[in-house]
Design a protein around this motif. Structure first.
Motif, short mmCIF file in Angstrom:
data_model
loop_
_atom_site.label_atom_id
_atom_site.label_comp_id
_atom_site.label_asym_id
_atom_site.label_seq_id
_atom_site.Cartn_x
_atom_site.Cartn_y
_atom_site.Cartn_z
N LEU A 1 0.83 -1.20 0.00
CA LEU A 1 0.00 0.00 0.00
C LEU A 1 0.87 1.25 0.00
O LEU A 1 0.62 2.21 -0.75
N LYS A 2 1.90 1.28 0.84
CA LYS A 2 2.73 2.49 0.96
C LYS A 2 3.54 2.74 -0.32
O LYS A 2 3.65 3.87 -0.78
N HIS A 3 4.10 1.68 -0.90
CA HIS A 3 4.91 1.86 -2.12
C HIS A 3 4.03 2.23 -3.31
O HIS A 3 4.41 3.10 -4.10
N PHE A 4 2.88 1.59 -3.45
CA PHE A 4 1.99 1.94 -4.56
C PHE A 4 1.47 3.36 -4.42
O PHE A 4 1.32 4.08 -5.41
N GLN B 1 -2.66 3.50 -8.25
CA GLN B 1 -2.20 2.13 -7.99
C GLN B 1 -2.56 1.73 -6.56
O GLN B 1 -2.99 0.60 -6.30
N PHE B 2 -2.38 2.67 -5.65
CA PHE B 2 -2.78 2.45 -4.25
C PHE B 2 -4.29 2.25 -4.15
O PHE B 2 -4.77 1.37 -3.44
N GLU B 3 -5.05 3.08 -4.87
CA GLU B 3 -6.51 3.03 -4.75
C GLU B 3 -7.09 1.71 -5.25
O GLU B 3 -8.05 1.20 -4.68
N ILE B 4 -6.50 1.14 -6.29
CA ILE B 4 -7.07 -0.12 -6.79
C ILE B 4 -6.80 -1.26 -5.81
O ILE B 4 -7.68 -2.10 -5.57
N VAL B 5 -5.61 -1.28 -5.19
CA VAL B 5 -5.33 -2.31 -4.18
C VAL B 5 -6.26 -2.11 -2.98
O VAL B 5 -6.83 -3.07 -2.45
N SER B 6 -6.43 -0.85 -2.55
CA SER B 6 -7.32 -0.54 -1.42
C SER B 6 -8.74 -1.01 -1.72
O SER B 6 -9.40 -1.59 -0.86
N GLN B 7 -9.21 -0.74 -2.93
CA GLN B 7 -10.59 -1.09 -3.26
C GLN B 7 -10.79 -2.61 -3.28
O GLN B 7 -11.80 -3.11 -2.80
N HIS B 8 -9.79 -3.32 -3.80
CA HIS B 8 -9.89 -4.79 -3.75
C HIS B 8 -9.92 -5.28 -2.31
O HIS B 8 -10.67 -6.23 -1.99
N LEU B 9 -9.13 -4.66 -1.45
CA LEU B 9 -9.13 -5.05 -0.03
C LEU B 9 -10.50 -4.78 0.61
O LEU B 9 -11.04 -5.61 1.34
N VAL B 10 -11.06 -3.62 0.33
CA VAL B 10 -12.37 -3.26 0.91
C VAL B 10 -13.45 -4.20 0.40
O VAL B 10 -14.28 -4.69 1.19
#
Length: 822
Positions: free
Chosen positions: A570-573, A580-589
């Motif tokens: 999350l921090k690197h993206f 890039q961070f937002e898509i990983v966050s959204q998949h997690l949510v």
């Protein structure tokens, strides 16, 4: 596999598990008594957060206690082969050239077709990587020779050879189908994989860690290995993607014998090595701001957090009940007032002190939360516990001198200034000027001063610049041209992960759910104990106790690896590109990460952090150097003498940081925290007297305070005070009063859909090969068009003649039509 097929089975209501119901009657008071005692005894935890624990601890966590007999096996296979080569000499007596010659011999032997011979050679290499411990007298010697041998092995190209063997083992369909059919999987099913992964982990972890006495060639080797791991050199993708593939294959039940703990540890350390840890992230952030001509950061957040002091936890229910009983008995003696260090803003009593404990009982957040026996009336001035011993003073070099006041410089966003001016103009002038933050005509003098103060503390993040730039690129694709994307390790990793990103995220969360201490075993859940259970199950009480400790330790290490891995990603993206961070966050949510983390914290968190699931005498390298003492049930029960378990506290902080990253500036996700009744769960986590953990708990409480109602705020003034003291201020954030909540409707779907649309536009523009189809120039050259390579199906040549007959010969061609002008 579709994401829907791998949905994480996480409950939406934290109470529907049967085992989470509120105890009745006397049980309530028993639980409160336990909680009261634990809170009275909880000392300050001398814990320093970092990328990892000490090297010794990180190496010892690679092995399960069940694997302990294999150390001798590795040594025996090495010595059996080494005798014929060394002629009576020991490994540490050989010259470097002789050692290189022997490693080259092992490298050749790795290529034999006989599987058993390959395994023996791999075990001999593992013994070298473990530090030829039979020739060492102390743990320091073992680590010294392990480091020497690992750099030697890397220099001789062992890692590349191991990678080929690992790929063969992953693709071994016979082993996979055999494991799927087995009713019970044990250590024996993953022997080859465990040996290969252990060598690779030792190489990655040892080379990653820098020491002061590193030779120049070792420093050069570290950089080369780091670049090699982060580049798409392995089948056109970074090494981390191979490990991600192993994780998804395991979670889809196609390879239940994979040793998942070792895979996750290696994956975490690979990401940490190639992308960088928290210190490197801070440096990259500073350089990124300089490149974008943004003002420097107001402070170094790592130093600020390290300098913070832990706050005393608010009083528990049992202490307050005892206090009331003493009052009823008419005791005249004054009780000592114990000031809570760094929680009290003022020395006088709370204005709401007279509202007694019934405020807590009437608090809907606490009574309906499903917490086990937790009435949770935390915050009061009087505490019956004795004052805790003061923590040892920091040295002068470590101490950060703050001006008297708050630890963080306040921040203001551009949109906060715009919102403030819009409200002021509507009030004093009667119309607005859109996004204009410069024109102050017609506004009174105090508004001028306010705007000046807000602008002094204005903070523009890298993410805001990236979003603005992305909007410009979307609006003017031809004018601005192609964006130059720097090929950083983070960028290459994201590009490789993008096609299967949802599967990777869901697989990690499935493993986290299976390893969480609050999860109950279910028949359909994945078995994460394949690399810890022995072939023969224990028959004595002592063996059962040892295996029980091993299983708990195994789960804790998996939680540690996944939490650290997700946080790093999350921090690197986020630093590389906000979307890039937002898509990983959204998949997690969407995969229910928020309720999963809350479920994790819905336990006695003090017990989890002080858990003693380790047997020191069995930890590597202690167990291979010292004589093994006789284990007894008493010695196993006693555990180690540590005040807390480093890995568990590390995991808790990581999970809280992930939860903060998912919910920050996201109104709909903040409302999820409220809906899942997270406030009482988070408040109990404040009992852990560690400043960094308390900071992230308070941040999570702060963002939802305005939605918890006036009664909650009134009953929790100590927590409100702690938030004011420890969490950064946003100058016009109405967090403590909730005056703007009616103006913020909660539409989860609309917010997430709008975000998803922005993400898809970004991915399409930046990574889609067929992008900008409307603007692609047409090729008018006949020779060029006919010369283009067309991909045809494999079976096309079988039906080629039929295709010619149908599509060419049977179609009448009007040649004269080509000569006529249209």
């Amino acid at each position: 596999m579709q994401a829907e097929d791998m949905e994480v089975p996480i409950i939406n209501n934290l109470n529907d598990n049967g085992d989470r119901q509120r105890p009745k009657g006397k049980d309530v008071f028993k639980d409160q008594q336990k909680e009261s005692e634990s809170s009275m005894e909880s000392p300050n935890l001398e814990f320093e957060y970092g990328d990892t624990d000490t090297l010794t601890a990180e190496l010892s966590e690679l092995y399960s206690y069940t694997e302990e007999p294999e150390f001798a096996l590795n040594r025996d296979y090495f010595e059996e082969d080494f005798k014929s080569h060394a002629r009576g000499r020991r490994w540490i007596e050989l010259t470097v050239e002789e050692q290189r010659a022997y490693v080259m011999r092992l490298l050749d032997a790795l290529e034999v077709t006989d599987r058993d011979k390959r395994l023996k050679v791999a075990r001999a290499i593992l013994y070298l990587a473990q530090g030829v411990f039979d020739e060492c007298d102390t743990e320091v010697d073992v680590l010294h020779w392990s480091r020497h041998n690992v750099f030697l092995l890397y220099d001789m190209g062992i890692f590349t050879a191991l990678l080929e063997l690992l790929t063969m083992e992953i693709d071994n369909s016979q082993a996979c189908s055999s494991a799927v059919r087995k009713p019970a999987i044990s250590l024996a099913d993953s022997t080859e994989l465990r040996v290969l992964l252990s060598i690779m982990y030792l190489m990655v972890e040892t080379i990653r860690v820098q020491t002061e006495d590193d030779r120049p060639e070792w420093i050069a080797a570290r950089e080369a290995f780091k670049n090699e791991l982060g580049s798409p050199l392995y089948n056109g993708e970074p090494f981390a993607l191979l490990l991600f593939t192993m994780v998804t294959k395991f979670c889809s039940m196609n390879a239940p014998h994979f040793p998942m703990k070792k895979v996750l540890l290696l994956l975490w350390k690979t990401i940490l090595f190639t992308l960088g840890g928290f210190e490197e992230l801070q440096e990259m952030k500073v350089r990124g701001r300089e490149r974008l001509n943004l003002p420097p950061l107001p402070e170094d957040s790592i130093k600020v957090v390290r300098a913070m002091r832990a706050a005393s936890p608010p009083a528990s229910a049992m202490e307050l009940i005892e206090q009331q009983q003493q009052q009823k008995r008419g005791r005249r003696s004054r009780r000592p007032l114990v000031k809570q260090d760094s929680l009290d803003t003022y020395n006088e009593r709370d204005p709401f002190k007279n509202d007694d404990a019934r405020d807590e009982e009437e608090d809907p957040e606490d009574t309906d939360s499903g917490i086990e026996g937790e009435v949770d009336p935390l915050d009061r001035d009087v505490i019956i516990q004795p004052p805790p011993p003061p923590p040892p003073l920091r040295s002068q070099t470590e101490r950060v001198n703050f001006p008297k006041g708050l630890p963080w410089a306040p921040k203001v966003r551009e949109e906060d200034i715009e919102h403030f001016l819009e409200t002021s103009r509507n009030k004093f002038i009667g119309f607005t000027l859109g996004n204009d933050t410069e024109t102050l005509v017609g506004l009174p003098r105090p508004i001028h001063e306010s705007v000046k103060t807000l602008k002094q503390h204005k903070y523009v993040s890298i993410a805001e610049v990236q979003i603005k730039r992305e909007e410009e690129l979307q609006q003017c694709p031809l004018t601005l041209g192609e964006e130059e994307v720097e090929e950083t390790p983070t960028e290459m990793l994201y590009l490789g992960m993008l096609p299967n990103l949802s599967q990777y995220v869901i697989a990690l969360l499935k493993l986290l759910l299976a390893a969480a201490p609050t999860s109950k075993a279910k028949t359909d859940s994945i078995n994460i104990l394949a690399d810890v259970l022995p072939e023969e199950m224990p028959i004595t009480v002592l063996q059962s106790m040892k295996l029980g400790i091993d299983v708990n330790r195994h789960k804790e290490i998996i939680v540690k690896a996944i939490s650290a891995l997700l946080l790093l990603l999350l921090k690197h993206f986020k630093l590389n590109h906000i979307y890039q961070f937002e898509i990983v966050s959204q998949h997690l949510v969407f995969a229910n990460c928020i309720p999963l983390i809350l479920k994790f914290f819905n336990q006695n968190i003090m017990s989890y952090i002080s858990a003693k699931n380790s047997i020191c005498v069995l930890d590597f390298p202690h167990c291979v150097v010292h004589e093994m003492p006789e284990l007894t049930a008493e010695s196993l029960e006693a555990g180690d003498s540590n005040q807390f378990c480093w890995r568990n506290l590390f995991s808790c902080i990581n999970l809280l940081r992930i939860l903060n990253k998912l919910t920050k500036w996201k109104h709909s996700r903040t409302m999820m925290l409220v809906v899942f009744k997270s406030a009482p769960i988070l408040k109990r986590a404040l009992k852990v007297k560690q400043a960094m953990m308390q900071l992230y708990v308070l941040k999570l409480l702060k963002i939802q305070t305005k939605y918890l109602g006036r009664q909650w705020r009134k009953s929790n003034m100590k927590t409100m005070s702690a938030i004011y003291q420890k969490v950064r201020h946003r100058l016009n954030d109405d967090w403590a009063y909730g005056n703007d909540i009616d103006a913020r409707p909660w539409d989860f779907q609309a917010e997430e859909c709008a975000l998803r649309e922005s993400i898809e536009k970004f991915n399409s523009r930046r990574y889609d090969k067929n992008k900008n189809g409307d603007f692609t120039p047409v090729d008018n050259c006949l020779q060029s068009v006919l010369g283009q390579r067309v991909d045809l199906p494999e079976d096309f040549h079988y039906s080629y003649e039929m295709w010619l007959e149908r599509e060419v010969f049977s179609q009448p061609i009007q040649w004269e039509g080509l000569l006529q002008n249209p």
